[in-house]
Design a protein around this motif. Sequence first.
Motif, PDB file in Angstrom:
ATOM      1  N   ASP A   6      52.152  28.256  39.490  1.00  0.00           N
ATOM      2  CA  ASP A   6      51.671  29.392  38.624  1.00  0.00           C
ATOM      3  C   ASP A   6      50.237  29.046  37.886  1.00  0.00           C
ATOM      4  O   ASP A   6      49.399  30.046  37.947  1.00  0.00           O
ATOM      5  CB  ASP A   6      52.494  29.665  37.145  1.00  0.00           C
ATOM      6  N   ILE A  52      42.803  33.157  41.271  1.00  0.00           N
ATOM      7  CA  ILE A  52      42.432  34.372  40.802  1.00  0.00           C
ATOM      8  C   ILE A  52      40.784  33.984  39.858  1.00  0.00           C
ATOM      9  O   ILE A  52      40.074  34.345  40.036  1.00  0.00           O
ATOM     10  CB  ILE A  52      43.145  35.203  39.576  1.00  0.00           C
ATOM     11  N   CYS A  90      38.914  27.159  33.352  1.00  0.00           N
ATOM     12  CA  CYS A  90      39.340  27.027  34.755  1.00  0.00           C
ATOM     13  C   CYS A  90      39.537  25.572  35.069  1.00  0.00           C
ATOM     14  O   CYS A  90      40.348  25.006  35.808  1.00  0.00           O
ATOM     15  CB  CYS A  90      38.678  27.897  35.606  1.00  0.00           C
ATOM     16  N   ILE A 106      46.775  31.393  38.835  1.00  0.00           N
ATOM     17  CA  ILE A 106      45.827  32.017  37.693  1.00  0.00           C
ATOM     18  C   ILE A 106      44.540  31.481  37.799  1.00  0.00           C
ATOM     19  O   ILE A 106      43.468  32.302  37.603  1.00  0.00           O
ATOM     20  CB  ILE A 106      46.613  31.937  36.484  1.00  0.00           C
TER      21      ILE A 106
END
Length: 452
Positions: free
Chosen positions: A378, A386, A100, A382
Amino acid sequence: MATTPANSRGTWNTKLGFILAAAGSAVGLGNIWRFPTVMAENGGAAFLFIYALLVFVIGYPVMVAELSIGRKTRKNPVGAFKALSSNKIFTLAGFWCVICGVAILSFYVVIAGWTISYFFEQIFYYFGMFSLAEWVSNIDNGWLNVGVALLFMGITISVILGGISQGIEKAVRTLMPMLVVIIVILIVYVMFQPGAGAGLREYLVPDFSAINMDLILAAMGQAFFSLSLGMGALITYGSYLNRKENIPEAAAYVTGFDVGIAFLAGMLIMPTIYMAQAEGLVIYDDAGSLVAGPALIFQVLPELFHEMGGIIGLIFGGTFFLLLTIAALTSSISLLEVPTSYIIDEHNVSRKKAAILVGGVISLISVFIAFDTSLIDDIDFIFSVIGLPLGGFIICIFLAYIWKTENAKLELEQGFKNLDNHWFWPVWKVFIKFICPALIALILGTTIYGIF
């Protein structure tokens, strides 16, 4: 895999250095371009109240959890989960935190590069070099995006190369005070400009009738994302923390600092937006919402600075984009430190080689994004929208039910001798076991439900 001995790792020289570094990780571009307009459109000061409440209800307990795991293990997210549990699922969760951070930094450096571009745009415009000003502010120019992104990444790598005390801590002890001073100076100037009063009223006057579930969820999401939770940054920073430091106290300072910066950013941005309206600029989008994000920062405000004209426009515009660059840098430092720390700890690589290797890989990814900036939304969805709540949820479950709160208590007691008799312990235990996981799951569930 080889690991470096715990005693070879760096440590923060002072509590203030750690607080500024952790607060810098939390304070980024989102505090400046997202928080003020979200607050204004969700009840003004009513949103601020709910936001501040949820920062301490969700963000603060998870921050304490991350710092506890980091300091106990003296490792990066992967090594920390591995050290405290043989369950390979949580080792993978550590990898997710690192991924991440890498993914977010890969697009973050592109946006941060734009702040550098617009800093020079203000200078070129002032000196009448309009063609050069137009060229340097063209964020659709892939090669330009690559150049400024690599420049920004180079600055970030140079800080990481210095290590903890001589690199990160030394940098933030200069950058964070500069950030606050610049914000305050700009606020003082804006307050005396036409239209600023309307923006201030929009920002500060509470509309309690606006409080509903949508507002609460918006505040909850903003609270979580603004503290850089769920991507292992605070596990990593906690791993450099002295055993004598009081983790709950330090986390409270960091949380308060983040809320304060977000509030000050609103005191600057909202009056500035309405100042732009007074100059005849459009501040609402086609949907009737206040302009926010890149459209605000890289379209509306530069035009305002041009309208101001003269040396005032140059000073105000140049200082504003310097502010954005500093805010971006304090966040990018922590984003790069997470994967760098992983390479150092788990593969026994020197800091210099690790920082250059990781920085190089992320730079390569950012090149693709620089040529296709539509990828930013995008990747952000993600790995930020999220990914970060998912990481935070996993951290709560891990501490509460795998490592166990009683073991965390032993770590917390090292800097908090009276923990047993303090209200913090029973309250935090309930929050980290039940309330935080439930609320984070609500954020995730609502977000995923919204997709469909």
